[in-house]
Scaffold this active site. Structure first.
Site, PDB file in Angstrom:
ATOM      1  N   HIS A 144      -2.469  -0.033  -5.229  1.00  0.00           N
ATOM      2  CA  HIS A 144      -3.466   0.968  -5.623  1.00  0.00           C
ATOM      3  C   HIS A 144      -2.810   2.334  -5.826  1.00  0.00           C
ATOM      4  O   HIS A 144      -3.096   3.027  -6.806  1.00  0.00           O
ATOM      5  CB  HIS A 144      -4.562   1.029  -4.552  1.00  0.00           C
ATOM      6  CG  HIS A 144      -5.695   1.931  -4.897  1.00  0.00           C
ATOM      7  ND1 HIS A 144      -5.876   3.152  -4.275  1.00  0.00           N
ATOM      8  CD2 HIS A 144      -6.711   1.798  -5.792  1.00  0.00           C
ATOM      9  CE1 HIS A 144      -6.956   3.730  -4.773  1.00  0.00           C
ATOM     10  NE2 HIS A 144      -7.485   2.932  -5.700  1.00  0.00           N
ATOM     11  N   ASP A 196      -9.434   1.087  -8.687  1.00  0.00           N
ATOM     12  CA  ASP A 196     -10.295   0.966  -7.505  1.00  0.00           C
ATOM     13  C   ASP A 196     -10.886  -0.435  -7.397  1.00  0.00           C
ATOM     14  O   ASP A 196     -10.949  -1.014  -6.307  1.00  0.00           O
ATOM     15  CB  ASP A 196     -11.415   2.006  -7.554  1.00  0.00           C
ATOM     16  CG  ASP A 196     -10.925   3.428  -7.328  1.00  0.00           C
ATOM     17  OD1 ASP A 196      -9.725   3.623  -7.043  1.00  0.00           O
ATOM     18  OD2 ASP A 196     -11.756   4.350  -7.447  1.00  0.00           O
TER      19      ASP A 196
END
Length: 124
Positions: free
Chosen positions: A47, A89
């Site tokens: 991420h 996300d």
């Protein structure tokens, strides 16, 4: 935005990002260095790398649009940069969900940067 990231984690993984992922391993939370410690920490590493590739907008602050279709999160909107943030996300939330059984808060919660040597960091 970070608020939307929290929302996606709640919808997909059914956990609070703030309470489960804000201070875990070497990469879950603000910043990161060293080697990812487990599958969950690797979700955060990936991420962070994903956010690092986003240019032209602010992943932590910019608001994007998404919808739910048949239980899946679908990123939308006309702004490609914001859509990219949403995809980062979304992928992390799915990764958290898929690795819930491996989550080890007793070992990796508040792990601390001292246990994550900079020289052991791997590239994105």
């Amino acid at each position: 935005s970070l608020i939307q990231f929290e929302t996606l984690i709640m919808k997909v993984a059914k956990k609070s990002g703030m309470f489960w992922y804000s201070n875990y391993g070497c990469y879950c939370g603000w910043g990161g260095q060293g080697r990812p410690q487990d599958a969950t920490d690797r979700c955060c590493f990936v991420h962070d790398c994903c956010y690092g590739k986003v240019t032209g907008c602010d992943p932590k602050m910019d608001v994007y649009s998404f919808s739910e279709e048949n239980g899946d999160i679908v990123c939308g909107g006309d702004d490609p940069c914001k859509k990219e943030i949403c995809e980062c996300d979304r992928a992390a939330a799915i990764c958290f969900r898929d690795n819930l059984t491996l989550y080890n808060d007793k070992k990796y919660w508040a792990f601390g940067a001292k246990n994550c040597p900079q020289e052991e960091s791997e590239p994105c």
